[in-house]
Write a protein that holds these residues in place. Structure first.
Motif, PDB file in Angstrom:
ATOM      1  N   ALA A 126      35.174  95.079  29.242  1.00 55.30           N
ATOM      2  CA  ALA A 126      35.370  95.056  27.804  1.00 55.30           C
ATOM      3  C   ALA A 126      34.087  95.350  27.049  1.00 55.30           C
ATOM      4  CB  ALA A 126      35.923  93.697  27.389  1.00 55.30           C
ATOM      5  N   SER A 127      32.941  95.050  27.639  1.00 59.78           N
ATOM      6  CA  SER A 127      31.645  95.320  27.009  1.00 59.78           C
ATOM      7  C   SER A 127      31.087  96.674  27.400  1.00 59.78           C
ATOM      8  CB  SER A 127      30.645  94.225  27.386  1.00 59.78           C
ATOM      9  OG  SER A 127      31.082  92.958  26.971  1.00 59.78           O
ATOM     10  N   GLY A 128      31.864  97.462  28.166  1.00 56.63           N
ATOM     11  CA  GLY A 128      31.381  98.769  28.578  1.00 56.63           C
ATOM     12  C   GLY A 128      30.355  98.723  29.675  1.00 56.63           C
ATOM     13  N   VAL A 129      30.362  97.659  30.481  1.00 57.91           N
ATOM     14  CA  VAL A 129      29.390  97.476  31.558  1.00 57.91           C
ATOM     15  C   VAL A 129      30.129  97.533  32.886  1.00 57.91           C
ATOM     16  CG1 VAL A 129      27.702  95.909  32.597  1.00 57.91           C
ATOM     17  CG2 VAL A 129      27.859  96.091  30.112  1.00 57.91           C
ATOM     18  N   THR A 130      29.572  98.231  33.831  1.00 54.22           N
ATOM     19  CA  THR A 130      30.135  98.300  35.180  1.00 54.22           C
ATOM     20  C   THR A 130      29.542  97.179  36.029  1.00 54.22           C
ATOM     21  OG1 THR A 130      30.364 100.697  35.008  1.00 54.22           O
ATOM     22  CG2 THR A 130      30.432  99.733  37.222  1.00 54.22           C
ATOM     23  N   LEU A 131      30.408  96.340  36.601  1.00 53.63           N
ATOM     24  CA  LEU A 131      29.973  95.200  37.420  1.00 53.63           C
ATOM     25  C   LEU A 131      30.321  95.496  38.871  1.00 53.63           C
ATOM     26  CD1 LEU A 131      28.767  92.388  37.637  1.00 53.63           C
ATOM     27  CD2 LEU A 131      31.032  91.439  37.128  1.00 53.63           C
ATOM     28  N   GLU A 132      29.314  95.539  39.720  1.00 60.39           N
ATOM     29  CA  GLU A 132      29.504  95.819  41.137  1.00 60.39           C
ATOM     30  C   GLU A 132      29.064  94.614  41.957  1.00 60.39           C
ATOM     31  OE1 GLU A 132      27.217  99.239  42.035  1.00 60.39           O
ATOM     32  OE2 GLU A 132      28.456 100.621  40.849  1.00 60.39           O
ATOM     33  N   GLY A 133      29.869  94.296  42.940  1.00 60.86           N
ATOM     34  CA  GLY A 133      29.535  93.217  43.866  1.00 60.86           C
ATOM     35  C   GLY A 133      29.760  93.651  45.285  1.00 60.86           C
ATOM     36  N   TYR A 134      28.780  93.454  46.147  1.00 59.02           N
ATOM     37  CA  TYR A 134      28.931  93.912  47.525  1.00 59.02           C
ATOM     38  C   TYR A 134      27.983  93.123  48.415  1.00 59.02           C
ATOM     39  CZ  TYR A 134      24.715  96.527  46.313  1.00 59.02           C
ATOM     40  OH  TYR A 134      23.475  96.879  45.897  1.00 59.02           O
ATOM     41  N   SER A 135      28.300  93.137  49.693  1.00 57.35           N
ATOM     42  CA  SER A 135      27.482  92.445  50.692  1.00 57.35           C
ATOM     43  C   SER A 135      26.561  93.447  51.360  1.00 57.35           C
ATOM     44  CB  SER A 135      28.371  91.768  51.734  1.00 57.35           C
ATOM     45  OG  SER A 135      27.585  91.266  52.802  1.00 57.35           O
ATOM     46  N   GLY A 136      25.393  93.022  51.678  1.00 52.54           N
ATOM     47  CA  GLY A 136      24.445  93.897  52.343  1.00 52.54           C
ATOM     48  C   GLY A 136      24.613  93.927  53.838  1.00 52.54           C
ATOM     49  N   ASP A 137      25.594  93.186  54.365  1.00 58.28           N
ATOM     50  CA  ASP A 137      25.821  93.153  55.808  1.00 58.28           C
ATOM     51  C   ASP A 137      27.103  93.906  56.146  1.00 58.28           C
ATOM     52  OD1 ASP A 137      23.564  91.608  56.115  1.00 58.28           O
ATOM     53  OD2 ASP A 137      24.672  89.745  55.838  1.00 58.28           O
ATOM     54  N   TRP A 138      27.166  94.392  57.385  1.00 58.67           N
ATOM     55  CA  TRP A 138      28.347  95.147  57.793  1.00 58.67           C
ATOM     56  C   TRP A 138      29.532  94.228  58.020  1.00 58.67           C
ATOM     57  CZ3 TRP A 138      28.526 100.239  57.402  1.00 58.67           C
ATOM     58  CH2 TRP A 138      27.331 100.943  57.377  1.00 58.67           C
ATOM     59  N   GLU A 139      29.292  93.058  58.537  1.00 59.95           N
ATOM     60  CA  GLU A 139      30.389  92.148  58.851  1.00 59.95           C
ATOM     61  C   GLU A 139      30.537  91.128  57.729  1.00 59.95           C
ATOM     62  OE1 GLU A 139      29.562  90.444  62.592  1.00 59.95           O
ATOM     63  OE2 GLU A 139      29.686  92.330  63.702  1.00 59.95           O
ATOM     64  N   PRO A 140      31.697  90.452  57.645  1.00 57.25           N
ATOM     65  CA  PRO A 140      31.879  89.395  56.634  1.00 57.25           C
ATOM     66  C   PRO A 140      30.761  88.368  56.743  1.00 57.25           C
ATOM     67  CG  PRO A 140      33.948  89.915  57.701  1.00 57.25           C
ATOM     68  CD  PRO A 140      32.901  90.669  58.452  1.00 57.25           C
ATOM     69  N   LEU A 141      30.211  88.031  55.609  1.00 55.90           N
ATOM     70  CA  LEU A 141      29.000  87.202  55.572  1.00 55.90           C
ATOM     71  C   LEU A 141      29.343  85.738  55.378  1.00 55.90           C
ATOM     72  CD1 LEU A 141      25.908  86.940  55.439  1.00 55.90           C
ATOM     73  CD2 LEU A 141      26.098  87.307  52.978  1.00 55.90           C
ATOM     74  N   GLU A 142      28.783  84.921  56.222  1.00 55.43           N
ATOM     75  CA  GLU A 142      28.838  83.473  56.037  1.00 55.43           C
ATOM     76  C   GLU A 142      27.435  83.047  55.610  1.00 55.43           C
ATOM     77  OE1 GLU A 142      30.317  79.594  55.921  1.00 55.43           O
ATOM     78  OE2 GLU A 142      31.398  81.476  56.192  1.00 55.43           O
ATOM     79  N   LEU A 143      27.294  82.662  54.342  1.00 55.59           N
ATOM     80  CA  LEU A 143      25.980  82.354  53.784  1.00 55.59           C
ATOM     81  C   LEU A 143      25.980  80.919  53.272  1.00 55.59           C
ATOM     82  CD1 LEU A 143      23.206  83.491  53.168  1.00 55.59           C
ATOM     83  CD2 LEU A 143      24.066  84.320  50.985  1.00 55.59           C
ATOM     84  N   PRO A 144      25.750  79.946  54.161  1.00 56.95           N
ATOM     85  CA  PRO A 144      25.788  78.545  53.728  1.00 56.95           C
ATOM     86  C   PRO A 144      24.597  78.220  52.832  1.00 56.95           C
ATOM     87  CG  PRO A 144      25.078  78.690  56.017  1.00 56.95           C
ATOM     88  CD  PRO A 144      25.468  80.074  55.606  1.00 56.95           C
ATOM     89  N   ALA A 145      24.854  77.378  51.842  1.00 62.58           N
ATOM     90  CA  ALA A 145      23.812  76.954  50.905  1.00 62.58           C
ATOM     91  C   ALA A 145      23.970  75.464  50.640  1.00 62.58           C
ATOM     92  CB  ALA A 145      23.911  77.739  49.597  1.00 62.58           C
ATOM     93  N   GLY A 146      22.839  74.819  50.361  1.00 60.99           N
ATOM     94  CA  GLY A 146      22.853  73.377  50.126  1.00 60.99           C
ATOM     95  C   GLY A 146      23.095  73.011  48.685  1.00 60.99           C
TER      96      GLY A 146
END
Length: 442
Positions: free
Chosen positions: A334-354
């Protein structure tokens, strides 16, 4: 600080030991030299008496026998001459030996010889001593003695070794005492420094034990504990005030919105702009209240994490980041902005965080909101998450104007807003997965 204190105490300890040891060593060297000089002086007197009796019955035999016994006992040369410098007895010392002619001149002129006033362990050169023969002002001969100070030097060396060993033991004792004193004085300072560091890291209310040490440092420790408790109480009271104020204001603000919304059908065209502005201000007040509540909650959570009392929390940062991208995609379009989201890994990423899901979502929402609103139409916002050797990374970047270079130092100040765009290169957040959770570097 401990090293400097030990150096100072050790310096004064060594200075004190040296002040006692040096006079003692000098006294031992002087005393032994006096004893050695008295012994050799007595021998010279005996030889002079025997030489004065030369010509009497058996006097020559007694003098020669005494000279040989002296030479055998002390390994020293003896020379006895008459007034015409003719040798009477010569054992281990000749007339042409170095220094003998000058010594004979002095002896025949009734000049006394000078013995060394002190003997060191390094004294190895023999000393030429003499004694005139005869009474009155006329010398009838002379007795020369080539005295060896080696035995006296050995005695002095043994005495000095004992004194220096005692001095070394005293120095070691002083060093141990200085170490104990330094630890006794500095241990409370170290504990206090760790407590101050804990408070600086956000652990308000940190208490430290009042350990042994000087009375002034114990009093300072007690003062720190009182200050830390006051800081914790003040922080809790501030959070409570923000939360209470937000809740108390929210009720009349909600009632105000209902009444303003009810006026919508009755607003004339001439007052529509003012009415819309009023609604906008109400929306802004509601956002401010939400921000205040979020701030109070975040500060409480950060204080609990810093103090180590927060409940363990975990989330998958990759799942949270992907979810926030989906949630903001329509607003970005709606604001004319392109939003891209992607993982830098080839396989599905499991990224645990505390972190809990909500806390990470709040951080990503703030950054995405700023990026969508301020990068401008036609720009692109990229959210990338990937794993690495040291953990994981969630990065948000854009190709907007960014923050002015002069404002970068103020970007982390609370409630600060940039006045104008610059060329900083957009917005970027790196969250790294470690053993203690997520870290947000500047």
């Amino acid at each position: 600080m401990q090293r400097r204190l030990l150096l100072v105490l050790s310096f004064f300890s060594l200075l004190t030991v040296a002040a006692f040891v040096m006079p003692l060593l000098e006294q031992q060297a002087t005393t032994r030299a006096q004893a050695w000089a008295l012994t050799r002086g007595a021998d010279l007197d005996w030889f002079a008496e025997m030489a004065a009796l030369e010509g009497t019955d058996d006097s020559h035999g007694v003098l020669d026998c005494g000279a040989r016994r002296h030479a055998d006992l002390y390994r020293e040369g003896v020379l006895v001459v008459d007034a015409q410098r003719r040798p009477v007895v010569s054992v281990g010392l000749a007339l042409d030996a170095p220094g003998v002619p000058a010594a004979l001149d002095a002896a025949l002129r009734n000049q006394p010889s000078v013995a060394p006033t002190w003997i060191t362990p390094f004294a190895r050169d023999s000393v030429l001593l003499w004694q005139p023969v005869g009474t009155g002002h006329r010398a009838n001969g002379a007795v020369l003695l080539l005295a060896d100070p080696a035995r006296a030097a050995a005695d002095v060396a043994l005495t000095w070794a004992l004194v220096l060993c005692g001095a070394l033991a005293a120095a070691v004792g002083f060093a141990a005492l200085a170490l104990l004193l330094a630890r006794w004085v500095l241990r409370p300072i170290g504990v206090l420094a760790r407590g101050v560091g804990a408070v600086a890291q956000g652990r308000a209310g940190e208490q430290i034990a009042v350990c042994a040490g000087p009375r002034e440092l114990r009093e300072l420790t007690e003062s720190f504990n009182r200050m830390s408790a006051a800081v914790r109480a003040g922080a809790a009271e501030q959070q409570r005030l923000v939360a209470d104020a937000s809740h108390q204001i929210r009720n009349p603000l909600s009632a105000l919105r209902l009444r303003v919304d009810g006026l919508d059908p009755h607003i004339a065209a001439s007052g529509r702009a003012t009415y819309d502005s009023t609604l906008g201000e109400i929306d802004r007040l509601e956002r401010l209240l939400d921000g205040m509540l979020g701030l109070a909650s975040a500060e409480a959570q950060s204080a609990a994490v810093a103090a180590g009392t927060a409940a363990p929390a975990h989330c998958n940062a990759a799942v949270v980041a992907a979810g926030r991208v989906d949630a903001w995609r329509l607003a970005a379009a709606a604001s004319g902005v392109t939003l891209e989201g992607y993982s830098g890994d080839w396989e599905p990423l499991e990224l645990p965080a505390g972190w809990p899901d909500g806390s990470l979502e709040q951080v990503l929402d703030v950054l995405l909101d700023n990026a969508v609103r301020h990068t401008g139409r036609g720009s692109t916002v990229r959210v990338r998450w990937s794993s690495g050797l040291n953990g994981g990374t969630v990065a948000i970047s854009d190709d907007g104007p960014g923050i002015a270079a002069d404002d970068l130092a103020r970007a982390r100040q609370r409630f600060w807003q940039g006045a104008s765009p610059g060329a900083a290169g957009g917005y970027r957040l790196h969250t790294r997965r470690r053993a203690d959770g997520l870290v947000l570097p500047s």
